[in-house]
Write a protein that holds these residues in place. Structure first.
Motif, PDB file in Angstrom:
ATOM      1  N   THR A 250      24.165 -11.173  26.845  1.00  0.00           N
ATOM      2  CA  THR A 250      22.973 -11.769  26.242  1.00  0.00           C
ATOM      3  C   THR A 250      23.114 -11.903  24.741  1.00  0.00           C
ATOM      4  O   THR A 250      22.293 -12.539  24.094  1.00  0.00           O
ATOM      5  CB  THR A 250      21.700 -10.945  26.546  1.00  0.00           C
ATOM      6  N   GLY A 251      24.123 -11.278  24.167  1.00  0.00           N
ATOM      7  CA  GLY A 251      24.355 -11.324  22.733  1.00  0.00           C
ATOM      8  C   GLY A 251      25.366 -10.270  22.329  1.00  0.00           C
ATOM      9  O   GLY A 251      25.661  -9.347  23.090  1.00  0.00           O
TER      10      GLY A 251
ATOM     11  N   LEU B 146      19.142  -8.253  18.765  1.00  0.00           N
ATOM     12  CA  LEU B 146      19.305  -9.272  17.725  1.00  0.00           C
ATOM     13  C   LEU B 146      17.987  -9.900  17.301  1.00  0.00           C
ATOM     14  O   LEU B 146      17.911 -10.535  16.255  1.00  0.00           O
ATOM     15  CB  LEU B 146      20.286 -10.341  18.203  1.00  0.00           C
ATOM     16  N   SER B 147      16.927  -9.716  18.087  1.00  0.00           N
ATOM     17  CA  SER B 147      15.618 -10.272  17.732  1.00  0.00           C
ATOM     18  C   SER B 147      14.723  -9.261  17.012  1.00  0.00           C
ATOM     19  O   SER B 147      13.567  -9.565  16.721  1.00  0.00           O
ATOM     20  CB  SER B 147      14.900 -10.803  18.981  1.00  0.00           C
TER      21      SER B 147
ATOM     22  N   ARG C 188      10.378  -3.973  17.264  1.00  0.00           N
ATOM     23  CA  ARG C 188      10.511  -4.786  18.474  1.00  0.00           C
ATOM     24  C   ARG C 188       9.101  -5.093  18.946  1.00  0.00           C
ATOM     25  O   ARG C 188       8.360  -4.206  19.322  1.00  0.00           O
ATOM     26  CB  ARG C 188      11.262  -4.037  19.558  1.00  0.00           C
ATOM     27  N   LYS C 189       8.733  -6.338  18.871  1.00  0.00           N
ATOM     28  CA  LYS C 189       7.391  -6.781  19.262  1.00  0.00           C
ATOM     29  C   LYS C 189       6.314  -5.936  18.583  1.00  0.00           C
ATOM     30  O   LYS C 189       5.351  -5.510  19.200  1.00  0.00           O
ATOM     31  CB  LYS C 189       7.240  -6.750  20.782  1.00  0.00           C
TER      32      LYS C 189
ATOM     33  N   PHE D  11      20.231  -9.571  23.287  1.00  0.00           N
ATOM     34  CA  PHE D  11      19.271 -10.535  22.734  1.00  0.00           C
ATOM     35  C   PHE D  11      18.060  -9.832  22.146  1.00  0.00           C
ATOM     36  O   PHE D  11      17.507 -10.265  21.143  1.00  0.00           O
ATOM     37  CB  PHE D  11      18.839 -11.569  23.792  1.00  0.00           C
ATOM     38  N   ASP D  12      17.649  -8.725  22.766  1.00  0.00           N
ATOM     39  CA  ASP D  12      16.509  -7.965  22.263  1.00  0.00           C
ATOM     40  C   ASP D  12      16.857  -7.293  20.939  1.00  0.00           C
ATOM     41  O   ASP D  12      16.060  -7.289  19.996  1.00  0.00           O
ATOM     42  CB  ASP D  12      16.100  -6.913  23.291  1.00  0.00           C
TER      43      ASP D  12
ATOM     44  N   THR E   3      12.853  -7.321  14.190  1.00  0.00           N
ATOM     45  CA  THR E   3      12.416  -7.737  12.863  1.00  0.00           C
ATOM     46  C   THR E   3      12.567  -6.565  11.907  1.00  0.00           C
ATOM     47  O   THR E   3      12.518  -5.411  12.313  1.00  0.00           O
ATOM     48  CB  THR E   3      10.955  -8.237  12.876  1.00  0.00           C
TER      49      THR E   3
END
Length: 176
Positions: A76-77, A23-24, A43-44, A20-21, A26
């Motif tokens: 999670t993904g 795939l998130s 990431r963040k 999940f991290d 940017t």
């Protein structure tokens, strides 16, 4: 105690991420004009270039002597991965010693043969973009024999996120 690179704890090593991290992440066009990769991943808000993940191989597509595309699912993904197998034909390797390229090709093909549906694999590589989505361009992949490897990766990923990746390091003033 976990040690982090004080200047940038997420850029110069393989960041352990859960699906999940990953795939998130940017994407932004690279601000470095000398960069060979036109996309940078964050990431963040922190740049990341390399990643490691562990999970079950749930999809596999082999184009002989070209590449192996597969998905790693950690619960999670699903993380898309591309493992290039074109060492002998790629212009990227033309400058290298031919016997070294043959050895690298043989190792890559042996690793790819082990990646079968249902196995638990540890994947490390560079984050790249394909059709606007992040993927791992695989540097190395290992089939895990330890049944605890996936849960250990989960625990390590969470601990590193809390103690290293999410930490905002204060910028020390320059002494003049």
């Amino acid at each position: 105690m976990l040690l982090c690179n004080l200047m940038n704890p997420t850029l110069n090593f393989h960041v352990k991420l859960l699906g999940f991290d990953f795939l998130s992440l940017t994407q932004q066009p690279s601000s470095l004009s000398s960069s060979s990769d036109p996309i940078s991943f964050y990431r963040k808000g922190k740049p990341i270039s390399r990643v490691e993940t562990v999970g079950v191989v749930v999809s596999r597509e082999l184009k002989s002597c070209k590449f192996l595309k597969f998905l790693i699912d950690d619960g999670t993904g699903c993380v898309p991965c591309i493992f290039w197998l074109n060492h002998l034909d790629s212009p990227y390797f033309f400058r290298r010693n031919p016997s070294d390229v043959q050895i690298m090709s043989k190792i890559a093909n042996n690793q790819a043969a082990q990646i079968q549906l249902g196995v638990v694999a540890r994947v490390r590589g560079k984050i790249t973009s394909y059709r606007g989505a992040p993927q791992i361009t695989v540097a190395d992949v290992v089939v895990e024999r330890d049944p605890n490897a996936e849960i250990l990766h989960w625990l390590q990923s969470i601990k590193l996120a809390q103690s290293c990746y999410n930490v905002n390091l204060p910028i020390a003033p320059l002494n003049r």
